[in-house]
Design a protein around this motif. Sequence first.
Motif, PDB file in Angstrom:
ATOM      1  N   PRO A  20      34.220  33.195  42.650  1.00  0.00           N
ATOM      2  CA  PRO A  20      33.604  34.230  41.812  1.00  0.00           C
ATOM      3  C   PRO A  20      33.290  33.699  40.414  1.00  0.00           C
ATOM      4  O   PRO A  20      34.070  32.934  39.836  1.00  0.00           O
ATOM      5  N   ASP A  21      32.151  34.085  39.877  1.00  0.00           N
ATOM      6  CA  ASP A  21      31.751  33.650  38.546  1.00  0.00           C
ATOM      7  C   ASP A  21      32.358  34.619  37.527  1.00  0.00           C
ATOM      8  O   ASP A  21      31.725  35.579  37.088  1.00  0.00           O
ATOM      9  N   VAL A  22      33.602  34.335  37.168  1.00  0.00           N
ATOM     10  CA  VAL A  22      34.338  35.201  36.255  1.00  0.00           C
ATOM     11  C   VAL A  22      33.656  35.285  34.896  1.00  0.00           C
ATOM     12  O   VAL A  22      33.569  36.352  34.284  1.00  0.00           O
ATOM     13  N   ASN A  23      33.135  34.169  34.400  1.00  0.00           N
ATOM     14  CA  ASN A  23      32.494  34.168  33.085  1.00  0.00           C
ATOM     15  C   ASN A  23      31.289  35.101  33.045  1.00  0.00           C
ATOM     16  O   ASN A  23      31.067  35.809  32.067  1.00  0.00           O
ATOM     17  N   SER A  24      30.500  35.083  34.125  1.00  0.00           N
ATOM     18  CA  SER A  24      29.358  35.988  34.187  1.00  0.00           C
ATOM     19  C   SER A  24      29.811  37.445  34.182  1.00  0.00           C
ATOM     20  O   SER A  24      29.188  38.301  33.546  1.00  0.00           O
ATOM     21  N   MET A  25      30.906  37.736  34.877  1.00  0.00           N
ATOM     22  CA  MET A  25      31.435  39.102  34.893  1.00  0.00           C
ATOM     23  C   MET A  25      31.877  39.528  33.501  1.00  0.00           C
ATOM     24  O   MET A  25      31.668  40.672  33.089  1.00  0.00           O
ATOM     25  N   ILE A  26      32.487  38.615  32.746  1.00  0.00           N
ATOM     26  CA  ILE A  26      32.909  38.925  31.385  1.00  0.00           C
ATOM     27  C   ILE A  26      31.695  39.252  30.529  1.00  0.00           C
ATOM     28  O   ILE A  26      31.731  40.166  29.702  1.00  0.00           O
ATOM     29  N   PHE A  62      33.589  45.781  35.517  1.00  0.00           N
ATOM     30  CA  PHE A  62      35.055  45.858  35.627  1.00  0.00           C
ATOM     31  C   PHE A  62      35.529  45.771  37.075  1.00  0.00           C
ATOM     32  O   PHE A  62      36.470  45.036  37.388  1.00  0.00           O
ATOM     33  N   ASP A  63      34.905  46.530  37.981  1.00  0.00           N
ATOM     34  CA  ASP A  63      35.352  46.538  39.379  1.00  0.00           C
ATOM     35  C   ASP A  63      35.233  45.150  40.007  1.00  0.00           C
ATOM     36  O   ASP A  63      36.119  44.723  40.761  1.00  0.00           O
ATOM     37  N   GLU A  64      34.138  44.428  39.717  1.00  0.00           N
ATOM     38  CA  GLU A  64      33.967  43.069  40.237  1.00  0.00           C
ATOM     39  C   GLU A  64      35.059  42.143  39.715  1.00  0.00           C
ATOM     40  O   GLU A  64      35.634  41.352  40.469  1.00  0.00           O
ATOM     41  N   LEU A  65      35.342  42.234  38.416  1.00  0.00           N
ATOM     42  CA  LEU A  65      36.353  41.367  37.815  1.00  0.00           C
ATOM     43  C   LEU A  65      37.736  41.683  38.367  1.00  0.00           C
ATOM     44  O   LEU A  65      38.538  40.771  38.634  1.00  0.00           O
ATOM     45  N   ALA A  66      38.022  42.964  38.565  1.00  0.00           N
ATOM     46  CA  ALA A  66      39.317  43.349  39.125  1.00  0.00           C
ATOM     47  C   ALA A  66      39.478  42.821  40.552  1.00  0.00           C
ATOM     48  O   ALA A  66      40.563  42.387  40.943  1.00  0.00           O
ATOM     49  N   ALA A  67      38.381  42.855  41.331  1.00  0.00           N
ATOM     50  CA  ALA A  67      38.447  42.337  42.691  1.00  0.00           C
ATOM     51  C   ALA A  67      38.615  40.818  42.704  1.00  0.00           C
ATOM     52  O   ALA A  67      39.316  40.262  43.552  1.00  0.00           O
ATOM     53  N   ALA A  68      37.963  40.142  41.743  1.00  0.00           N
ATOM     54  CA  ALA A  68      38.049  38.683  41.681  1.00  0.00           C
ATOM     55  C   ALA A  68      39.396  38.208  41.143  1.00  0.00           C
ATOM     56  O   ALA A  68      39.876  37.138  41.521  1.00  0.00           O
ATOM     57  N   ALA A 116      45.306  39.913  39.848  1.00  0.00           N
ATOM     58  CA  ALA A 116      46.536  39.733  39.068  1.00  0.00           C
ATOM     59  C   ALA A 116      46.435  40.370  37.683  1.00  0.00           C
ATOM     60  O   ALA A 116      47.455  40.618  37.032  1.00  0.00           O
ATOM     61  N   LEU A 117      45.209  40.635  37.211  1.00  0.00           N
ATOM     62  CA  LEU A 117      45.044  41.251  35.893  1.00  0.00           C
ATOM     63  C   LEU A 117      45.405  42.735  35.898  1.00  0.00           C
ATOM     64  O   LEU A 117      45.707  43.300  34.847  1.00  0.00           O
ATOM     65  N   LEU A 118      45.356  43.360  37.059  1.00  0.00           N
ATOM     66  CA  LEU A 118      45.651  44.782  37.130  1.00  0.00           C
ATOM     67  C   LEU A 118      47.066  45.044  36.639  1.00  0.00           C
ATOM     68  O   LEU A 118      48.011  44.322  36.963  1.00  0.00           O
ATOM     69  N   ARG A 119      47.188  46.076  35.830  1.00  0.00           N
ATOM     70  CA  ARG A 119      48.458  46.507  35.237  1.00  0.00           C
ATOM     71  C   ARG A 119      49.008  45.513  34.211  1.00  0.00           C
ATOM     72  O   ARG A 119      50.167  45.581  33.835  1.00  0.00           O
ATOM     73  N   THR A 120      48.175  44.576  33.763  1.00  0.00           N
ATOM     74  CA  THR A 120      48.568  43.700  32.659  1.00  0.00           C
ATOM     75  C   THR A 120      47.836  44.138  31.391  1.00  0.00           C
ATOM     76  O   THR A 120      46.965  45.009  31.428  1.00  0.00           O
ATOM     77  N   ARG A 121      48.156  43.501  30.263  1.00  0.00           N
ATOM     78  CA  ARG A 121      47.503  43.816  29.002  1.00  0.00           C
ATOM     79  C   ARG A 121      46.545  42.686  28.642  1.00  0.00           C
ATOM     80  O   ARG A 121      46.843  41.508  28.831  1.00  0.00           O
ATOM     81  N   ILE A 122      45.383  43.073  28.127  1.00  0.00           N
ATOM     82  CA  ILE A 122      44.349  42.097  27.760  1.00  0.00           C
ATOM     83  C   ILE A 122      43.876  42.367  26.337  1.00  0.00           C
ATOM     84  O   ILE A 122      44.156  43.418  25.756  1.00  0.00           O
ATOM     85  N   GLU A 174      42.407  48.270  32.746  1.00  0.00           N
ATOM     86  CA  GLU A 174      41.877  49.351  33.592  1.00  0.00           C
ATOM     87  C   GLU A 174      40.556  49.788  32.972  1.00  0.00           C
ATOM     88  O   GLU A 174      40.278  49.501  31.810  1.00  0.00           O
ATOM     89  N   ALA A 175      39.736  50.454  33.747  1.00  0.00           N
ATOM     90  CA  ALA A 175      38.326  50.621  33.401  1.00  0.00           C
ATOM     91  C   ALA A 175      38.117  51.235  32.017  1.00  0.00           C
ATOM     92  O   ALA A 175      37.353  50.715  31.193  1.00  0.00           O
TER      93      ALA A 175
END
Length: 355
Positions: A130-136, A143-149, A152-158, A234-235
């Motif tokens: 997955p192209d994470v940088n493009s999603m950013i 958000f949904d694409e990045l969460a699927a890719a 591990a980020l779910l329920r963390t702080r960013i 989260e979204a």
Amino acid sequence: MNVSGQQQADLDALAAEIGHGLSIDDPHGRLVAYSPHHAGADPARIASILSRHVAPEILAWQNEHGIATATEPVTVPANPELGMATRLCVPIRQGGKLLGYLWVLDGALAGAALVAVTRFASRLAAGSPPDVNSMIGRLPDSFDELAAAMPALLRTRIQICAVVPSPVAAFTGAEFRRLTTAIPSALRSSPSYIGSFVSTTHALALFSNPAAVTELAAITPDCAVGISEPALFEATSVRTAHFQALAAAELSALDPALPSPLTWSGLGPYRALMSTPDTTLSKLDSTGLLTLETYLDFGGDAKRTAAHLHLHRTTLYYRLGRVSEALGVSLDDGLTRLELHLALKHRRLARRTLG
């Protein structure tokens, strides 16, 4: 697109097998990977390796030969004026979506070598991470694409950091190319760095809390850096953090009274101004506005204000008297000063164009 370590090793092995240099670009001309077999590297390719980006005039020449819509290998003829030798372009497509280009340098291929290169392009498409940088770059909508890719980020702080040129403008071509390489190179060693994206108007970097702000500011000395509050991944929270980072960066660039890097919490009155209409100052001309804002920025210190504006103190008092008369208020009143200061900062806020 991104290339894994194993895919890079396979690229190197294929280049050695067919005796030609190979490289991979994304659809926008960013150099993703290249083999160490440099026998066919022409000046144009060497320049792209050094800058990590294909020059606009070379992109135009390649696109003239239909690479963006091609589904089969395309030969791009030499262009001596651009320092380009003949090269073969093999599109990398996944379900019809263009992911990038596999380039074979110095000449045409046939037989087993062509089959091997075409199959390798197919494997790149099938196994492209997955192209994470493009999603950013497409946050918050992605958000949904990045969460699927990156589950591990779910329920963390960013935290999100934004970078804009100061004064606000589009990045120059040279700065755009520099930041495309410099930001990930400087940040990837930080354990909090997740990814980044550079557009023509701003850059975004996503971190697990806390953000690597010092490193980001060091490589963007002529830019303003804005930092969101830490947020749950989260979204709704990511949308808010995206807005906060862009607002802090752009207002830091627009208002010389604000520092950089600037956190959302450091925006002060601007946070309360996001929905406040500016109707207070319509009776002042540009001289009155500048005089009043400088005076209030310096906390009502007439000596500092006069020195900053290169005015005699008597001239300053005359201008402030004209301001008071035009607005029908007294500048000795603290609440009046606060109201006027907020209104002046709202004028800065209204000049925002990002987010």
